[in-house]
Design an enzyme around this catalytic site. Structure first.
Site, PDB file in Angstrom:
ATOM      1  N   ASP A  13       0.896  -1.384   0.221  1.00 35.43           N
ATOM      2  CA  ASP A  13      -0.034   0.195  -0.031  1.00 35.43           C
ATOM      3  C   ASP A  13       0.903   1.208   0.009  1.00 35.43           C
ATOM      4  O   ASP A  13       0.411   2.426   0.489  1.00 35.43           O
ATOM      5  CB  ASP A  13      -0.903   0.076   1.344  1.00 35.43           C
ATOM      6  CG  ASP A  13      -1.756  -1.194   1.326  1.00 35.43           C
ATOM      7  OD1 ASP A  13      -2.085  -1.726   0.181  1.00 35.43           O
ATOM      8  OD2 ASP A  13      -1.873  -1.920   2.492  1.00 35.43           O
ATOM      9  N   LYS A  16       2.348   2.351  -5.278  1.00 35.16           N
ATOM     10  CA  LYS A  16       3.105   1.757  -6.518  1.00 35.16           C
ATOM     11  C   LYS A  16       2.218   1.918  -7.603  1.00 35.16           C
ATOM     12  O   LYS A  16       2.919   2.690  -8.722  1.00 35.16           O
ATOM     13  CB  LYS A  16       3.267   0.280  -6.376  1.00 35.16           C
ATOM     14  CG  LYS A  16       4.147  -0.225  -5.236  1.00 35.16           C
ATOM     15  CD  LYS A  16       4.293  -1.529  -5.081  1.00 35.16           C
ATOM     16  CE  LYS A  16       3.167  -2.163  -4.465  1.00 35.16           C
ATOM     17  NZ  LYS A  16       2.869  -2.092  -3.096  1.00 35.16           N
ATOM     18  N   GLY A  40      -4.214  -4.083  -4.355  1.00 40.91           N
ATOM     19  CA  GLY A  40      -5.241  -3.111  -4.625  1.00 40.91           C
ATOM     20  C   GLY A  40      -4.257  -1.707  -4.929  1.00 40.91           C
ATOM     21  O   GLY A  40      -4.093  -0.980  -4.251  1.00 40.91           O
ATOM     22  N   HIS A  41      -4.203  -1.347  -6.496  1.00 38.96           N
ATOM     23  CA  HIS A  41      -3.308  -0.496  -6.948  1.00 38.96           C
ATOM     24  C   HIS A  41      -4.411   0.886  -7.305  1.00 38.96           C
ATOM     25  O   HIS A  41      -5.067   0.795  -8.189  1.00 38.96           O
ATOM     26  CB  HIS A  41      -2.515  -0.606  -8.001  1.00 38.96           C
ATOM     27  CG  HIS A  41      -1.432  -1.913  -7.427  1.00 38.96           C
ATOM     28  ND1 HIS A  41      -0.327  -2.547  -8.436  1.00 38.96           N
ATOM     29  CD2 HIS A  41      -1.114  -2.121  -6.304  1.00 38.96           C
ATOM     30  CE1 HIS A  41       0.475  -3.140  -7.577  1.00 38.96           C
ATOM     31  NE2 HIS A  41      -0.219  -3.045  -6.158  1.00 38.96           N
ATOM     32  N   GLN A 222       2.220  -5.850  -3.215  1.00 40.94           N
ATOM     33  CA  GLN A 222       2.628  -5.898  -1.681  1.00 40.94           C
ATOM     34  C   GLN A 222       3.999  -5.262  -1.393  1.00 40.94           C
ATOM     35  O   GLN A 222       4.554  -4.272  -2.071  1.00 40.94           O
ATOM     36  CB  GLN A 222       2.678  -7.310  -1.297  1.00 40.94           C
ATOM     37  CG  GLN A 222       1.328  -8.072  -1.450  1.00 40.94           C
ATOM     38  CD  GLN A 222       0.779  -8.625  -2.549  1.00 40.94           C
ATOM     39  OE1 GLN A 222       1.559  -9.425  -3.196  1.00 40.94           O
ATOM     40  NE2 GLN A 222      -0.673  -8.217  -2.692  1.00 40.94           N
TER      41      GLN A 222
HETATM   42  P1  IMP Z   1      -2.979 -12.668   1.440  1.00 40.44           P
HETATM   43  O1  IMP Z   1      -1.773 -12.191   0.435  1.00 40.44           O
HETATM   44  O2  IMP Z   1      -4.198 -12.260   1.080  1.00 40.44           O
HETATM   45  O3  IMP Z   1      -2.574 -14.003   1.547  1.00 40.44           O
HETATM   46  O4  IMP Z   1      -2.602 -11.984   2.812  1.00 40.44           O
HETATM   47  C1  IMP Z   1      -1.296 -11.997   3.708  1.00 40.44           C
HETATM   48  C2  IMP Z   1      -0.865 -10.813   4.362  1.00 40.44           C
HETATM   49  O5  IMP Z   1      -0.445  -9.993   3.349  1.00 40.44           O
HETATM   50  C3  IMP Z   1      -2.250 -10.169   4.946  1.00 40.44           C
HETATM   51  O6  IMP Z   1      -1.400  -9.664   6.124  1.00 40.44           O
HETATM   52  C4  IMP Z   1      -2.481  -9.022   4.247  1.00 40.44           C
HETATM   53  O7  IMP Z   1      -3.506  -8.008   4.857  1.00 40.44           O
HETATM   54  C5  IMP Z   1      -1.339  -8.731   3.401  1.00 40.44           C
HETATM   55  N1  IMP Z   1      -1.821  -8.302   2.187  1.00 40.44           N
HETATM   56  C6  IMP Z   1      -1.772  -8.831   1.245  1.00 40.44           C
HETATM   57  N2  IMP Z   1      -1.836  -8.114  -0.131  1.00 40.44           N
HETATM   58  C7  IMP Z   1      -1.770  -6.943   0.378  1.00 40.44           C
HETATM   59  C8  IMP Z   1      -1.358  -5.529  -0.186  1.00 40.44           C
HETATM   60  O8  IMP Z   1      -1.844  -5.330  -1.473  1.00 40.44           O
HETATM   61  N3  IMP Z   1      -1.173  -4.606   0.463  1.00 40.44           N
HETATM   62  C9  IMP Z   1      -1.301  -4.718   2.025  1.00 40.44           C
HETATM   63  N4  IMP Z   1      -1.209  -5.808   2.473  1.00 40.44           N
HETATM   64  C10 IMP Z   1      -1.438  -6.945   1.865  1.00 40.44           C
END
Ligand code: IMP
Length: 426
Positions: A13, A16, A40-41, A222
């Protein structure tokens, strides 16, 4: 022309999407290389405001936009996103999907929820988009890839054997109803027909672009501290957001990457569970959250907010090899009278300057802060570094020193033009 990777340097977040949208104006190819629709971009440009989850943020430019082999794709979500973009007049004919990219299947979504429930108070706080289970199947050699949708007979055969196994887990371990082969097969054949024109062998396209010396952007998802190897494991995501992950997830070799930009917020945020040494539980953290509207783009969850963690930043810079930093949301700090930067941790009575692997240690780490004066002046209209208040320049310079890389770009607002070019990226 260069190949530039744009990577999340913290817990995701970082902004990017805005950076890629801006740089893509000149690029010929933009490649998303990791994650899935957990990302989520947010992009705000002349076409409006968009929240992209799978489509690369270069879709508003003339660049070919490629979803690389390292991404896991929920085809229903991708089609929905493409339809939304088309409805708003955005051309998606330049979208290419790697035939090697794995698919998120209905059992992945189901298992993400069930596994989280079974973790109870140790839940990771996943986005419940099936990302972890999809990457698990990829490594377990049980995945189904985008290219599999192009041969319906072979797809059915593969799906049947995988689904037999998944249904055993669903019924015997979790006690839920099995999923129907015919339903999933029918649904995914429809997705396959819709996406077929976009599904291609992408290493050839990338090689041709490199031979033409095209400007290529590698778009990360991420952030480094969610990397399964170097992040706060097990509170991480399941694919690598690092520069090494960019090579693997796009099919580009390390020698071909010319610049590696680390995108940092001017403070820290995290969504989901896991340690975050500089998290603020007070009114300052609350003020940052409300001023910056720090709520997840994908899940809407409130983000945890805290001071800039320079120990984590230096670690992120080291493992990624950043050639430069992008500092986003500097304007969020405009109202604060004083700022803190974490320059070390106290762990078991000792001062340490590294990011521990053990989450038990990281949870015990007490941040050591350096205090700097705030600037208490609006910066969102400023477009030149020299015009920033002296305190803001000092803050940026300190982030550069502590992170070990120079700032290329500073963002002072969400729209494209709210940007300060400190040093040229190319
Ligand atoms: P998953 O990727 O859905 O399995 O989530 C694993 C961890 O990564 C969790 O703490 C999510 O909140 C975090 N996470 C996954 N995608 C994002 C992102 O795009 N931004 C911020 N945190 C993320």
């Amino acid at each position: 022309m260069p190949v530039i990777a744009v990577l999340g340097a913290q817990w995701g977040d970082e902004g990017k999407g805005k950076v890629v949208d801006q740089l893509a104006a000149e690029a010929r190819m933009v490649i998303r290389f990791s994650g899935g629709d957990n990302a989520g971009h947010t992009v705000i440009n002349a076409h409006g405001e968009f929240k992209l989850h799978l489509v690369p943020s270069g879709i508003f430019s003339q660049a070919t936009c490629l979803i690389g082999n390292g991404v896991v794709i929920n085809p229903a979500r991708l089609i929905e996103e493409v339809d939304q973009l088309n409805k708003r007049g955005i051309d998606t004919s330049r979208l290419v999907i790697s035939d090697r990219a794995h698919l998120v299947m209905p059992y992945h979504l189901l298992l993400d929820g069930l596994e989280e429930e079974s973790r109870a108070d140790r839940a990771i706080g996943t986005t419940k988009r099936g990302i972890g289970p999809a990457f698990t199947d990829k490594v377990a050699r049980m995945g189904i890839r985008a290219g599999d949708l192009l041969d319906q007979k072979a797809f059915k055969y593969r799906l049947q054997s995988v689904l037999d196994y998944k249904n055993t887990i669903l019924t015997r371990v979790y006690g839920v109803s099995p999923l129907s082969l015919e339903e999933i097969y029918g649904q995914y054949c429809q997705y396959g027909e819709r996406l077929a024109p976009h599904i291609k062998e992408t290493t050839t396209l990338i090689r041709e672009a490199l031979v033409r010396d095209d400007y290529i952007l590698l778009e990360g998802a991420q952030g480094a501290l969610l990397d399964p190897d170097f992040g706060t494991y097990p509170y991480t995501t399941s694919s690598s957001p690092l520069s090494g992950g960019a090579c693997l997830g796009a099919g580009i070799n390390p020698k071909q990457i010319d610049r590696i930009l680390g995108v940092f917020k001017a403070y820290c945020t995290r969504v989901g569970s896991g340690p975050m040494p500089t998290e603020l539980h007070d009114e300052v953290g609350q003020a940052i959250r409300e001023r910056a509207h720090e709520y997840g783009t994908t899940t809407g969850r409130p983000r945890r907010c805290g001071w800039f963690d320079a120990v984590a930043a230096a670690f992120s810079s080291q493992i990624n090899g950043f050639t430069g930093m992008v500092i986003t949301r500097l304007d969020v700090l405009d109202t604060l009278p004083g700022l803190k930067i974490c320059t070390g941790y106290r762990l078991n009575g000792k001062t340490i300057g590294y990011f521990p692997a053990s989450i038990a240690d990281l949870e015990k780490c007490q941040p050591i802060y350096e205090e700097l004066p705030g600037w208490q002046t609006e910066t969102s209209h400023i477009r030149e570094f020299a015009r920033l208040p002296a305190e803001a320049r000092r803050y940026v310079n300190r982030l550069e020193e502590l992170s070990g890389c120079p700032a290329n770009i500073i963002c002072v607002g969400p729209s494209r033009e709210q940007t300060i070019q400190v040093r040229p990226v190319i």
